[in-house]
Write a protein that holds these residues in place. Structure first.
Motif, PDB file in Angstrom:
ATOM      1  N   UNK A  69      41.953  -3.033  52.686  1.00 34.69           N
ATOM      2  CA  UNK A  69      42.653  -3.352  53.931  1.00 34.69           C
ATOM      3  C   UNK A  69      43.905  -2.502  54.052  1.00 34.69           C
ATOM      4  N   UNK A  70      44.323  -2.320  55.305  1.00 35.72           N
ATOM      5  CA  UNK A  70      45.435  -1.422  55.583  1.00 35.72           C
ATOM      6  C   UNK A  70      46.736  -2.198  55.677  1.00 35.72           C
ATOM      7  N   UNK A  71      47.821  -1.443  55.765  1.00 35.52           N
ATOM      8  CA  UNK A  71      49.143  -2.054  55.853  1.00 35.52           C
ATOM      9  C   UNK A  71      49.410  -2.683  57.220  1.00 35.52           C
ATOM     10  N   UNK A  72      48.493  -2.514  58.187  1.00 33.78           N
ATOM     11  CA  UNK A  72      48.628  -3.230  59.455  1.00 33.78           C
ATOM     12  C   UNK A  72      47.768  -4.483  59.482  1.00 33.78           C
ATOM     13  N   UNK A  73      47.170  -4.841  58.362  1.00 31.87           N
ATOM     14  CA  UNK A  73      46.372  -6.070  58.249  1.00 31.87           C
ATOM     15  C   UNK A  73      47.099  -7.047  57.325  1.00 31.87           C
ATOM     16  N   UNK A  74      48.326  -7.354  57.699  1.00 31.49           N
ATOM     17  CA  UNK A  74      49.201  -8.176  56.864  1.00 31.49           C
ATOM     18  C   UNK A  74      48.597  -9.511  56.443  1.00 31.49           C
ATOM     19  N   UNK A 128      41.695 -12.876  50.612  1.00 31.35           N
ATOM     20  CA  UNK A 128      40.540 -11.993  50.545  1.00 31.35           C
ATOM     21  C   UNK A 128      40.963 -10.562  50.206  1.00 31.35           C
ATOM     22  N   UNK A 129      42.240 -10.249  50.363  1.00 33.32           N
ATOM     23  CA  UNK A 129      42.735  -8.931  49.999  1.00 33.32           C
ATOM     24  C   UNK A 129      43.452  -8.944  48.669  1.00 33.32           C
ATOM     25  N   UNK A 130      44.726  -9.302  48.689  1.00 29.04           N
ATOM     26  CA  UNK A 130      45.569  -9.253  47.495  1.00 29.04           C
ATOM     27  C   UNK A 130      46.502 -10.449  47.490  1.00 29.04           C
ATOM     28  N   UNK A 131      46.721 -11.013  46.314  1.00 25.36           N
ATOM     29  CA  UNK A 131      47.696 -12.092  46.142  1.00 25.36           C
ATOM     30  C   UNK A 131      48.781 -11.616  45.193  1.00 25.36           C
ATOM     31  N   UNK A 169      52.583  -9.035  64.400  1.00 27.26           N
ATOM     32  CA  UNK A 169      51.728  -7.986  63.850  1.00 27.26           C
ATOM     33  C   UNK A 169      52.410  -7.235  62.714  1.00 27.26           C
ATOM     34  N   UNK A 170      53.704  -6.983  62.837  1.00 26.13           N
ATOM     35  CA  UNK A 170      54.413  -6.224  61.809  1.00 26.13           C
ATOM     36  C   UNK A 170      55.367  -7.101  61.008  1.00 26.13           C
ATOM     37  N   UNK A 171      55.159  -8.412  61.040  1.00 29.65           N
ATOM     38  CA  UNK A 171      56.000  -9.309  60.243  1.00 29.65           C
ATOM     39  C   UNK A 171      55.527  -9.278  58.792  1.00 29.65           C
ATOM     40  N   UNK A 172      56.350  -8.717  57.927  1.00 30.01           N
ATOM     41  CA  UNK A 172      56.011  -8.562  56.517  1.00 30.01           C
ATOM     42  C   UNK A 172      56.378  -9.832  55.748  1.00 30.01           C
ATOM     43  N   UNK A 178      33.305  -9.263  60.980  1.00 29.29           N
ATOM     44  CA  UNK A 178      34.279  -9.644  62.014  1.00 29.29           C
ATOM     45  C   UNK A 178      35.721  -9.356  61.601  1.00 29.29           C
ATOM     46  N   UNK A 179      35.922  -8.185  61.018  1.00 33.74           N
ATOM     47  CA  UNK A 179      37.283  -7.760  60.694  1.00 33.74           C
ATOM     48  C   UNK A 179      38.170  -7.868  61.936  1.00 33.74           C
ATOM     49  N   UNK A 180      39.332  -8.495  61.773  1.00 33.46           N
ATOM     50  CA  UNK A 180      40.290  -8.604  62.883  1.00 33.46           C
ATOM     51  C   UNK A 180      41.184  -7.375  62.849  1.00 33.46           C
ATOM     52  N   UNK A 181      41.237  -6.694  63.993  1.00 39.15           N
ATOM     53  CA  UNK A 181      41.917  -5.400  64.023  1.00 39.15           C
ATOM     54  C   UNK A 181      42.771  -5.283  65.279  1.00 39.15           C
ATOM     55  N   UNK A 182      43.987  -4.817  65.103  1.00 36.77           N
ATOM     56  CA  UNK A 182      44.878  -4.521  66.222  1.00 36.77           C
ATOM     57  C   UNK A 182      44.915  -3.012  66.380  1.00 36.77           C
ATOM     58  N   UNK A 183      44.264  -2.515  67.404  1.00 39.13           N
ATOM     59  CA  UNK A 183      44.145  -1.078  67.607  1.00 39.13           C
ATOM     60  C   UNK A 183      45.184  -0.601  68.601  1.00 39.13           C
TER      61      UNK A 183
END
Length: 759
Positions: A96-101, A152-155, A119-122, A590-595
């Motif tokens: 997953x990318x850094x825009x899939x927080x 599902x990505x990283x903890x 979307x960009x809230x870290x 069904x990956x959720x993506x903000x393009x």
């Protein structure tokens, strides 16, 4: 050729690890060199691959200014930290990318710090001071039933210090960045100071007080550009009157291979942020087996931005807007091209926990936290810097009252053959966001033009059994059931209609299975399977906005992401080191993506589902405590991955293309020379391959501003311990001054200095 050879050096380092480890095993006179480490807070029967760093390792190996810096050298990790003090330092992982927080979970001592409100809230890294981190653990994939579907990505689990007696420390750190781009050159300086005071009393009460102050200034984050068409021609200038003759326009090629003109650093490009954190933690041990804890943390930020025009008229004065010409091309710059903004934020975190530590039988733990955005106001000017200083019209974005809560409660019993865990999890995210038109942009008082809000809730139950069914065999079975609900979604536009979204609910079952075999005392083989479900966030569902030249189109009917993950791993442990190899696959429906589409005006971001994305990869990681020369040690990791879009009915040109911002190769190699307890020298080389930001892969020219480029950076650190409790360090990050981008520029060469005293 060079970019290929450098990652190969990591593999060579791993091979050397094996060679020297075998050689050292054959010599009984050699002793293992170990570093004191804080105890991991992770599940002892964790079925996931994990990577860790202790406080001692971090201080010896890395220049750490912000907490997220501790992650940058770990396997398959990407940290989108654009500058020191960045509040949007997002995490990227294996698939997953850094825009899939929302695919990265971050905890501090069990308290949730993951912020999924925008979307960009870290993650709220600002609730941690680098000084108090004792350990950081990263686990990969959805293989444990103990963690929510966002895992599902990283903890990431961060452990902070706990007192065993009266203790304290003070730390001062500074940075000086030398940055140049488009002929513009400057130094940007950052400062940070923190203090800890803690004690554990005979009554069983203990406390810890932390304060942290930071003053940081970024390099320019963005530039105003006008793109030419495919034929190389720029748009015709608009407006009446003659164009002002100017110098300073810079021409280059954008990420899509098209010619463009650059006029200066804009959109609040240079951010000066002053941040303060205060945290009080109180604990009480009722007995050797029962303890409680309460935490109250406060963070505030005052951010002021500025811009820089490259344009100069015949008299040498800066030109900020209007019709301009360099004698070759004529352009029209809107009045808001170089408009600044300010942002004031006040956040608070309240946490409560209790746990038992019985040597046998059942134990229980409860952890609850509430995170509140008390004040969050961004004030945007409508005119350029010089005129904006005197006021004038603008807009404001207010998010007061937004926040999230989390509850985790579990019971567990560790037996000779079975270790059982049962638990419940709940979290709620609430968004309240208003946009206003203001007469004077310097205050937020004005007429509300848009309001968006909503809430998501998750309730989950889970069970896990770690079964030692044979002397060398270990299996972990887990099942997680989650119920998700979205409610109170609303978009109100004034003047205009109000849209109230219907309440929605979804359920998911996520089974987990891992089987491990200890082939011998130093060898473990493991196969893991896991399913996980990541539901839409309140921002993805409801946060559609129209602000200036940007439009975000949300989707209240988003399907949840469903991951099916597999991993095969082998770990070999030697007297002086270890080597791990992991093959992994993550198949997500069904990956959720903000393009984000930068090629249209206004700029449009669409939130949508992508039918199927599959990532396959190989990850190698190794470390050795002694490399022939006394005091010389090394660790290295390299990951090869291929992330492919297999199905996407919403955008067929993306099928078969590479997924966004997941590089083919990532690596980090660290050498440490510590011949004595009083000093050490370390160096780390990090590499990340080029990536696409667009899912149709049309942004092929990656190593430019606006692209997602290669990263090839060398860091160095010298640590001195001249007296007991005293540490002095000097270092350089990005010593080779590699120019890298993740749309925004990454920092240039940065000098680092640090002084610490502990008692």
């Amino acid at each position: 050729m060079t970019s290929t050879l450098r990652p190969m050096a990591v593999a060579i380092s791993l091979a050397l690890t094996i060679h020297y480890a075998h050689a050292d095993d054959e010599d009984p006179a050699l002793q293992t060199v170990t570093v004191n480490s804080a105890r991991s807070t992770l599940d002892r029967d964790l079925p996931n691959t994990s990577a860790s760093k202790t406080q001692e390792e971090l201080r010896q190996q890395q220049n750490i200014f912000n907490p997220e810096d501790a992650l940058r050298n770990l396997p398959s990790m990407s940290i989108r930290k654009r500058y020191s003090g960045d509040r949007n330092a997002l995490v990227g992982g294996r698939s997953f990318s850094t825009t899939q927080a929302p695919r990265a979970l971050v905890y501090m001592d069990g308290y949730l710090l993951s912020n999924f409100l925008g979307r960009f809230d870290a993650p709220r890294w600002n609730m941690i001071a680098p000084e108090e981190m004792t350990r950081i653990d990263v686990i990969y994939g959805p293989f444990s039933a103990l963690y929510p579907g966002n895992a599902i990505g990283t903890t990431i689990a961060i452990t902070t210090s706990r007192p065993s007696g009266f203790s304290g420390s003070v730390r001062i750190a500074g940075q000086d960045q030398n940055y140049s781009q488009y002929g513009d050159h400057d130094h940007y300086r950052n400062y940070q100071a923190s203090a800890l005071l803690a004690d554990k009393l005979a009554s069983g009460l203990w406390y810890k007080l932390m304060i942290n102050h930071q003053d940081a200034t970024s390099q320019p984050m963005g530039y105003y550009a006008v793109n030419a068409n495919a034929a190389g021609a720029f748009p015709s200038a608009t407006g009446s009157g003659a164009a002002t003759p100017v110098s300073g326009i810079v021409y280059d090629t954008n990420a899509f291979g098209m010619r463009r003109a650059i006029f200066g650093a804009n959109a609040g490009a240079i951010d000066n942020t002053i941040q303060n954190t205060g945290k009080l933690t109180l604990g009480y041990d009722f007995s050797p087996t029962i303890s409680t804890e309460a935490l109250l943390a406060w963070w505030d930020n005052d951010s002021k931005t500025s811009n820089r025009s490259f344009l100069r008229d015949a008299a040498g004065n800066a030109v900020w807007s209007g019709k301009v010409s360099d004698g070759v091309n004529t352009f029209t710059l809107p009045a808001s091209t170089f408009a600044p903004y300010t942002r004031d934020e006040r956040h608070a975190l309240l946490g409560l926990s209790a746990k038992t530590r019985n040597r046998s039988g059942w134990n229980a733990s409860v952890n609850a936290s509430v995170y509140r955005i008390l004040d969050d106001v961004q004030r945007n000017a409508s005119t350029s810097d010089p005129m904006a200083a005197n006021g004038g019209a603008g807009t404001a974005v207010v998010r007061d009252g937004s926040g999230f809560e989390s509850l985790d409660a579990s019971i567990n019993r560790a037996g000779d053959t079975h270790s059982l865990t049962f638990g419940v999890h709940a979290d709620t995210y609430t968004l309240k966001q208003a946009m206003r038109t203001t007469i004077d942009w310097r205050n937020a008082n004005g007429v509300e033009t848009q309001y968006v809000g909503g809430e998501t809730r998750i309730l989950a139950i889970y069970g896990q059994d770690a079964w030692h069914f044979a002397p060398q065999w270990h299996a972990v079975f887990g099942l997680r059931a989650e119920s998700w609900q979205a409610s109170d979604g609303v978009q109100r536009i004034t003047p205009g209609a109000t849209v109230n979204y219907q309440r929605r609910s979804e359920q998911a079952w996520s089974p987990k299975l891992s089987v491990a075999w200890d082939a011998d005392a130093g060898t473990t083989l493991r196969a893991s399977f896991g399913r996980g479900t990541r539901f839409g966030t309140v921002a993805e569902l409801f946060q559609g906005t129209a602000a200036g030249s940007s439009i975000t189109i949300n989707d209240p009917n988003l399907k949840p992401e469903r991951s099916t993950a597999l991993e095969l791993s082998a770990e070999q442990r030697y007297t002086l080191g270890s080597l791990r190899a992991s093959m992994f696959q993550d198949d997500i429906r069904n990956t959720i993506w903000s393009q984000l589409n930068l090629n249209v005006f206004p700029i449009v971001t669409n939130v949508q589902n992508v039918g199927r994305v599959r990532t396959r990869g190989l990850e190698l990681a190794g470390q050795i405590d002694r490399l022939g020369i006394p005091g010389l040690s090394a660790e290295a990791n390299i990951a090869f991955s291929k992330s492919t879009i297999l199905e996407n009915d919403n955008y067929l040109p993306s099928v078969g293309k590479n997924w966004s911002r997941v590089p083919r190769v990532r690596s980090a190699t660290t050498l440490v020379y510590a011949p004595a307890d009083t000093w050490s020298l370390s160096a780390t080389y990090r590499y990340s391959g080029p990536q696409f930001n667009e899912i149709n892969n049309t942004d092929y020219n990656t190593d430019v501003y606006g692209g997602v480029s290669r990263v090839r950076q060398l860091d160095a650190r010298l640590l001195l311990k001249p007296a007991k409790g005293t540490e002095l360090a000097i270092g350089v990050d990005n010593l080779n001054n590699n120019r890298a981008y993740q749309l925004h520029p990454y920092p240039g060469r940065t000098l680092f200095a640090e002084a610490r005293y502990a008692f």
